[in-house]
Write a protein that holds these residues in place. Structure first.
Motif: not given
Length: 76
Positions: A38-50
């Motif tokens: 319902d709340d989604g998976n959140g941000l993909n951990p790989l996308l936390q890096y610029p």
């Protein structure tokens, strides 16, 4: 003027190819298996890096950068 017609035809063929891949071979919204939270998976951990955030747009610009001038070369 004839060169523009050939280049436009080649670009249209490239566009039809990618649209058919998107619609039939790999539809983006049908690849998820299982129940969607319902709340989604959140941000993909790989996308936390610029560096990983800028990679997809740069890859796209590379494809477009080679696709646009190539038909004028092929049509000659």
């Amino acid at each position: 003027m004839k060169l523009y017609a050939y280049a436009g035809t080649i670009l249209a063929g490239v566009q039809v190819f990618f649209l058919s891949v998107l619609c039939f071979a790999a539809p983006p919204f049908s690849l998820y298996r299982g129940a969607i939270p319902d709340d989604g998976n959140g941000l993909n951990p790989l996308l936390q890096y610029p560096e990983m955030v800028i990679h997809p747009p740069m890859l796209y610009l590379g494809y477009v950068g080679f696709t646009v001038p190539s038909p004028s070369h092929w049509a000659r």
